[in-house]
Design a protein around this motif. Structure first.
Motif, PDB file in Angstrom:
ATOM      1  N   LEU A  42       0.851  -1.179   0.000  1.00 46.39           N
ATOM      2  CA  LEU A  42       0.000   0.000   0.000  1.00 46.39           C
ATOM      3  C   LEU A  42       0.890   1.232   0.000  1.00 46.39           C
ATOM      4  O   LEU A  42       1.815   1.337   0.792  1.00 46.39           O
ATOM      5  CB  LEU A  42      -0.878  -0.002   1.256  1.00 46.39           C
ATOM      6  CG  LEU A  42      -1.941   1.060   1.359  1.00 46.39           C
ATOM      7  CD1 LEU A  42      -3.027   0.834   0.318  1.00 46.39           C
ATOM      8  CD2 LEU A  42      -2.553   1.026   2.752  1.00 46.39           C
ATOM      9  N   TYR A  50       0.754   5.705  -0.575  1.00 43.31           N
ATOM     10  CA  TYR A  50      -0.178   6.820  -0.437  1.00 43.31           C
ATOM     11  C   TYR A  50       0.085   7.878  -1.490  1.00 43.31           C
ATOM     12  O   TYR A  50       1.227   8.204  -1.773  1.00 43.31           O
ATOM     13  CB  TYR A  50      -0.075   7.436   0.966  1.00 43.31           C
ATOM     14  CG  TYR A  50      -0.690   6.539   1.994  1.00 43.31           C
ATOM     15  CD1 TYR A  50      -2.040   6.655   2.313  1.00 43.31           C
ATOM     16  CD2 TYR A  50       0.053   5.537   2.603  1.00 43.31           C
ATOM     17  CE1 TYR A  50      -2.619   5.810   3.234  1.00 43.31           C
ATOM     18  CE2 TYR A  50      -0.525   4.681   3.525  1.00 43.31           C
ATOM     19  CZ  TYR A  50      -1.861   4.831   3.836  1.00 43.31           C
ATOM     20  OH  TYR A  50      -2.445   3.980   4.744  1.00 43.31           O
ATOM     21  N   THR A  51      -1.002   8.397  -2.069  1.00 46.51           N
ATOM     22  CA  THR A  51      -0.881   9.465  -3.050  1.00 46.51           C
ATOM     23  C   THR A  51      -0.532  10.760  -2.321  1.00 46.51           C
ATOM     24  O   THR A  51      -0.661  10.847  -1.101  1.00 46.51           O
ATOM     25  CB  THR A  51      -2.197   9.664  -3.819  1.00 46.51           C
ATOM     26  OG1 THR A  51      -3.190  10.146  -2.908  1.00 46.51           O
ATOM     27  CG2 THR A  51      -2.675   8.364  -4.453  1.00 46.51           C
ATOM     28  N   LYS A  99      -4.668   9.412  -0.445  1.00 40.47           N
ATOM     29  CA  LYS A  99      -5.412   8.157  -0.389  1.00 40.47           C
ATOM     30  C   LYS A  99      -4.451   6.983  -0.453  1.00 40.47           C
ATOM     31  O   LYS A  99      -3.408   7.053  -1.092  1.00 40.47           O
ATOM     32  CB  LYS A  99      -6.376   8.061  -1.565  1.00 40.47           C
ATOM     33  CG  LYS A  99      -7.412   9.150  -1.607  1.00 40.47           C
ATOM     34  CD  LYS A  99      -8.116   9.142  -2.957  1.00 40.47           C
ATOM     35  CE  LYS A  99      -8.964  10.381  -3.127  1.00 40.47           C
ATOM     36  NZ  LYS A  99      -8.213  11.597  -3.223  1.00 40.47           N
ATOM     37  N   GLY A 100      -4.798   5.897   0.197  1.00 43.13           N
ATOM     38  CA  GLY A 100      -4.031   4.669   0.098  1.00 43.13           C
ATOM     39  C   GLY A 100      -4.364   3.963  -1.223  1.00 43.13           C
ATOM     40  O   GLY A 100      -5.520   3.865  -1.590  1.00 43.13           O
ATOM     41  N   VAL A 101      -3.327   3.500  -1.905  1.00 42.56           N
ATOM     42  CA  VAL A 101      -3.514   2.812  -3.182  1.00 42.56           C
ATOM     43  C   VAL A 101      -2.782   1.471  -3.117  1.00 42.56           C
ATOM     44  O   VAL A 101      -1.593   1.435  -2.786  1.00 42.56           O
ATOM     45  CB  VAL A 101      -2.957   3.656  -4.351  1.00 42.56           C
ATOM     46  CG1 VAL A 101      -3.091   2.922  -5.677  1.00 42.56           C
ATOM     47  CG2 VAL A 101      -3.625   5.006  -4.411  1.00 42.56           C
ATOM     48  N   GLN A 102      -3.488   0.378  -3.435  1.00 42.52           N
ATOM     49  CA  GLN A 102      -2.849  -0.931  -3.426  1.00 42.52           C
ATOM     50  C   GLN A 102      -1.941  -1.059  -4.647  1.00 42.52           C
ATOM     51  O   GLN A 102      -2.334  -0.751  -5.770  1.00 42.52           O
ATOM     52  CB  GLN A 102      -3.894  -2.029  -3.467  1.00 42.52           C
ATOM     53  CG  GLN A 102      -3.300  -3.396  -3.461  1.00 42.52           C
ATOM     54  CD  GLN A 102      -3.884  -4.276  -2.383  1.00 42.52           C
ATOM     55  OE1 GLN A 102      -4.855  -3.900  -1.755  1.00 42.52           O
ATOM     56  NE2 GLN A 102      -3.291  -5.416  -2.180  1.00 42.52           N
ATOM     57  N   ARG A 103      -0.690  -1.502  -4.412  1.00 42.53           N
ATOM     58  CA  ARG A 103       0.256  -1.710  -5.518  1.00 42.53           C
ATOM     59  C   ARG A 103      -0.098  -2.978  -6.255  1.00 42.53           C
ATOM     60  O   ARG A 103      -0.598  -3.936  -5.690  1.00 42.53           O
ATOM     61  CB  ARG A 103       1.681  -1.845  -4.967  1.00 42.53           C
ATOM     62  CG  ARG A 103       2.242  -0.579  -4.428  1.00 42.53           C
ATOM     63  CD  ARG A 103       3.601  -0.804  -3.843  1.00 42.53           C
ATOM     64  NE  ARG A 103       4.446  -1.566  -4.733  1.00 42.53           N
ATOM     65  CZ  ARG A 103       5.637  -1.176  -5.185  1.00 42.53           C
ATOM     66  NH1 ARG A 103       6.122  -0.035  -4.786  1.00 42.53           N
ATOM     67  NH2 ARG A 103       6.330  -1.913  -5.986  1.00 42.53           N
ATOM     68  N   GLU A 104       0.218  -2.989  -7.554  1.00 45.61           N
ATOM     69  CA  GLU A 104       0.037  -4.204  -8.345  1.00 45.61           C
ATOM     70  C   GLU A 104       1.121  -5.192  -7.963  1.00 45.61           C
ATOM     71  O   GLU A 104       2.217  -4.817  -7.578  1.00 45.61           O
ATOM     72  CB  GLU A 104       0.179  -3.891  -9.838  1.00 45.61           C
ATOM     73  CG  GLU A 104      -0.940  -3.065 -10.391  1.00 45.61           C
ATOM     74  CD  GLU A 104      -0.794  -2.867 -11.898  1.00 45.61           C
ATOM     75  OE1 GLU A 104      -0.302  -3.777 -12.559  1.00 45.61           O
ATOM     76  OE2 GLU A 104      -1.171  -1.799 -12.357  1.00 45.61           O
TER      77      GLU A 104
END
Length: 68
Positions: free
Chosen positions: A49, A51-52, A60-65
């Motif tokens: 995870l 964060y932008t 916002k938290g963004v899940q990494r691929e």
């Protein structure tokens, strides 16, 4: 912090002077001639995870691929 920002905030512009407690970026780069490259098991591999910066709103938290 830039002198202009300190001045606008009503702070002493002398606070912008380097403390020399840490190497300047140019010195650090000059001392590290080779890039680190890929390190097996590096911390970045395990980060699921990120964060932008919140440029257009709140961060916002963004899940990494998973590239593995």
């Amino acid at each position: 912090m830039p002198v202009e920002t300190l001045t606008e905030a009503g702070r002493d512009p002398a606070l912008a002077a380097p403390t020399l407690r840490h190497p300047m970026m140019e010195e650090w780069i000059a001392a590290h001639h080779e890039p680190v490259g890929y390190l097996e098991g590096a911390v970045a591999d395990s980060l699921g995870l990120i964060y932008t910066s919140g440029t257009t709103g709140k961060p916002k938290g963004v899940q990494r691929e998973d590239f593995g």
